[in-house]
Scaffold this active site. Structure first.
Site, PDB file in Angstrom:
ATOM      1  N   ASP A  10       0.770  -1.415  -0.120  1.00 29.31           N
ATOM      2  CA  ASP A  10      -0.314  -0.335  -0.147  1.00 29.31           C
ATOM      3  C   ASP A  10       0.858   1.278  -0.227  1.00 29.31           C
ATOM      4  O   ASP A  10       1.560   1.112   0.734  1.00 29.31           O
ATOM      5  CB  ASP A  10      -0.405  -0.160   1.395  1.00 29.31           C
ATOM      6  CG  ASP A  10      -2.013   1.038   1.755  1.00 29.31           C
ATOM      7  OD1 ASP A  10      -1.314   2.420   0.665  1.00 29.31           O
ATOM      8  OD2 ASP A  10      -2.585   1.098   2.472  1.00 29.31           O
ATOM      9  N   GLY A  32      -9.783   5.128  -5.762  1.00 30.03           N
ATOM     10  CA  GLY A  32      -8.731   3.900  -5.882  1.00 30.03           C
ATOM     11  C   GLY A  32      -7.036   5.118  -5.251  1.00 30.03           C
ATOM     12  O   GLY A  32      -7.531   4.936  -4.258  1.00 30.03           O
ATOM     13  N   VAL A  33      -5.752   5.040  -5.834  1.00 27.82           N
ATOM     14  CA  VAL A  33      -4.769   5.702  -4.932  1.00 27.82           C
ATOM     15  C   VAL A  33      -5.160   6.470  -4.365  1.00 27.82           C
ATOM     16  O   VAL A  33      -5.028   6.868  -3.734  1.00 27.82           O
ATOM     17  CB  VAL A  33      -3.805   4.888  -5.081  1.00 27.82           C
ATOM     18  CG1 VAL A  33      -3.555   5.784  -6.977  1.00 27.82           C
ATOM     19  CG2 VAL A  33      -2.706   5.211  -4.530  1.00 27.82           C
ATOM     20  N   ASP A  34      -6.025   7.553  -5.476  1.00 27.80           N
ATOM     21  CA  ASP A  34      -6.204   9.080  -5.063  1.00 27.80           C
ATOM     22  C   ASP A  34      -6.831   8.578  -3.099  1.00 27.80           C
ATOM     23  O   ASP A  34      -6.182   9.442  -2.308  1.00 27.80           O
ATOM     24  CB  ASP A  34      -6.669   9.115  -6.258  1.00 27.80           C
ATOM     25  CG  ASP A  34      -7.132  10.945  -6.140  1.00 27.80           C
ATOM     26  OD1 ASP A  34      -6.864  11.632  -5.240  1.00 27.80           O
ATOM     27  OD2 ASP A  34      -7.750  11.035  -7.063  1.00 27.80           O
ATOM     28  N   SER A 126      -2.829   5.030 -14.570  1.00 25.64           N
ATOM     29  CA  SER A 126      -3.580   4.919 -15.268  1.00 25.64           C
ATOM     30  C   SER A 126      -3.727   3.097 -15.010  1.00 25.64           C
ATOM     31  O   SER A 126      -4.596   2.788 -15.939  1.00 25.64           O
ATOM     32  CB  SER A 126      -3.282   5.204 -16.647  1.00 25.64           C
ATOM     33  OG  SER A 126      -3.297   6.324 -16.978  1.00 25.64           O
TER      34      SER A 126
HETATM   35  N1  AR6 Z   1      -0.882   1.554  -3.112  1.00 23.20           N
HETATM   36  C1  AR6 Z   1      -0.587   1.404  -4.252  1.00 23.20           C
HETATM   37  N2  AR6 Z   1      -1.457   1.009  -5.295  1.00 23.20           N
HETATM   38  C2  AR6 Z   1      -2.848   0.964  -5.290  1.00 23.20           C
HETATM   39  C3  AR6 Z   1      -3.515   1.619  -4.184  1.00 23.20           C
HETATM   40  C4  AR6 Z   1      -2.956   2.059  -2.741  1.00 23.20           C
HETATM   41  N3  AR6 Z   1      -3.321   2.477  -1.728  1.00 23.20           N
HETATM   42  N4  AR6 Z   1      -4.944   1.501  -4.262  1.00 23.20           N
HETATM   43  C5  AR6 Z   1      -4.779   1.197  -5.370  1.00 23.20           C
HETATM   44  N5  AR6 Z   1      -3.864   0.577  -6.588  1.00 23.20           N
HETATM   45  P1  AR6 Z   1      -6.420   3.601  -9.776  1.00 23.20           P
HETATM   46  P2  AR6 Z   1      -5.626   5.399 -12.710  1.00 23.20           P
HETATM   47  C6  AR6 Z   1      -3.615   0.590  -7.840  1.00 23.20           C
HETATM   48  O1  AR6 Z   1      -7.531   3.252 -10.047  1.00 23.20           O
HETATM   49  O2  AR6 Z   1      -6.249   4.039 -13.186  1.00 23.20           O
HETATM   50  C7  AR6 Z   1      -9.235   7.502  -8.738  1.00 23.20           C
HETATM   51  O3  AR6 Z   1     -10.536   7.893  -8.750  1.00 23.20           O
HETATM   52  C8  AR6 Z   1      -5.021  -0.032  -8.172  1.00 23.20           C
HETATM   53  O4  AR6 Z   1      -4.518  -1.196  -7.738  1.00 23.20           O
HETATM   54  O5  AR6 Z   1      -6.211   4.828  -8.204  1.00 23.20           O
HETATM   55  O6  AR6 Z   1      -5.052   6.015 -12.585  1.00 23.20           O
HETATM   56  C9  AR6 Z   1      -8.584   8.949  -9.661  1.00 23.20           C
HETATM   57  O7  AR6 Z   1      -9.078  10.142  -9.220  1.00 23.20           O
HETATM   58  C10 AR6 Z   1      -3.838   0.286  -9.599  1.00 23.20           C
HETATM   59  O8  AR6 Z   1      -3.407  -0.820 -10.117  1.00 23.20           O
HETATM   60  O9  AR6 Z   1      -6.243   5.120 -11.183  1.00 23.20           O
HETATM   61  C11 AR6 Z   1      -9.057   9.551 -10.471  1.00 23.20           C
HETATM   62  O10 AR6 Z   1     -10.389   9.467 -11.416  1.00 23.20           O
HETATM   63  C12 AR6 Z   1      -3.192   1.528  -9.664  1.00 23.20           C
HETATM   64  O11 AR6 Z   1      -3.284   1.353  -8.106  1.00 23.20           O
HETATM   65  C13 AR6 Z   1      -8.758   7.686 -11.220  1.00 23.20           C
HETATM   66  O12 AR6 Z   1      -8.868   6.997 -10.861  1.00 23.20           O
HETATM   67  C14 AR6 Z   1      -3.720   2.450 -10.286  1.00 23.20           C
HETATM   68  O13 AR6 Z   1      -5.365   2.478 -10.271  1.00 23.20           O
HETATM   69  C15 AR6 Z   1      -7.741   8.218 -12.208  1.00 23.20           C
HETATM   70  O14 AR6 Z   1      -6.779   6.004 -12.415  1.00 23.20           O
END
Ligand code: AR6
Length: 188
Positions: A10, A32-34, A126
């Site tokens: 994480d 997501g991570v945001d 992404s």
């Molecule tokens: N630590 C590490 N990686 C993570 C975590 C974490 N805590 N949580 C998720 N991931 P995403 P995107 C991974 O969807 O595709 C948001 O709503 C996840 O499994 O977070 O760039 C933003 O506000 C994946 O492999 O980002 C934008 O609107 C990776 O992080 C949109 O999502 C990226 O997944 C951005 O989408």
């Protein structure tokens, strides 16, 4: 070339100088991570994002760009908010958008370097909600970081699943890149 590191975990618990957030142009949070970064870091990060929107970024942060804020309660000093592109599906648009994904990494590395960060952690930008295929996301992340002229000494990819970790490790091997695989708990 920076030292490239891979770890499963994480990203909010990483002990690095700067953590990159896979944000959206609005900069006001999301899933997501945001969502995880804003939850773990507390309201100070959102306040800084709102201040950016009220001053230098009234229209938000363009795709492919990056901007830093403080990191609130996180152990990192900074969060670098980067906006990756949405996967357009295979076809002509994919190349254009891939350039934006490269840019999101390159700009994050430049911002980290300008801040004086010695280490930076990235999620797979992404490759979640934005739908980018994992293998291609890994290739872009690794090659852009390996080629970066302006980057911290250490660049860590923090992958949320063992599967994504394997995808990054396989891509690095295919590309002939040296990466250091860290244990689940990084001793730093
Ligand atoms: N630590 C590490 N990686 C993570 C975590 C974490 N805590 N949580 C998720 N991931 P995403 P995107 C991974 O969807 O595709 C948001 O709503 C996840 O499994 O977070 O760039 C933003 O506000 C994946 O492999 O980002 C934008 O609107 C990776 O992080 C949109 O999502 C990226 O997944 C951005 O989408």
């Amino acid at each position: 070339m920076p030292r490239l590191e891979l770890v499963t975990g994480d990203i909010t618990t990483e002990r690095v100088d700067a953590i990159v957030n896979a944000a959206n142009s609005g900069l006001l949070g999301g899933g997501g991570v945001d969502g995880a970064i804003h939850r773990a870091g507390g309201p100070a990060i959102l306040e800084e994002c709102r201040a950016l929107r009220a001053t230098t970024l009234p229209d938000g942060l363009p795709t492919g760009e990056a901007v830093a804020t403080g990191a609130g309660r996180l152990s990192a000093k900074w969060v670098i908010h980067a906006v990756g592109p949405v996967w357009p599906g295979l076809g002509r648009l994919a190349d254009e958008r891939r350039a934006l994904l490269r840019s999101a990494y390159r700009r994050s590395l430049e911002v980290a370097r300008d801040l004086g960060a010695a280490s930076v952690a990235f999620p797979a930008i992404s490759a979640g909600i934005y739908g980018w295929p994992a293998d291609d996301a890994a290739v872009v992340a690794l090659t852009t970081s390996a080629e970066a002229e302006q980057a911290p000494e250490r660049v860590r990819f923090v992958l949320f699943s063992a599967r994504m970790h394997d995808t990054f490790a396989d891509a690095a091997e295919r590309l002939g890149l040296d990466v250091v695989v860290l244990g689940d708990r990084d001793p730093r």
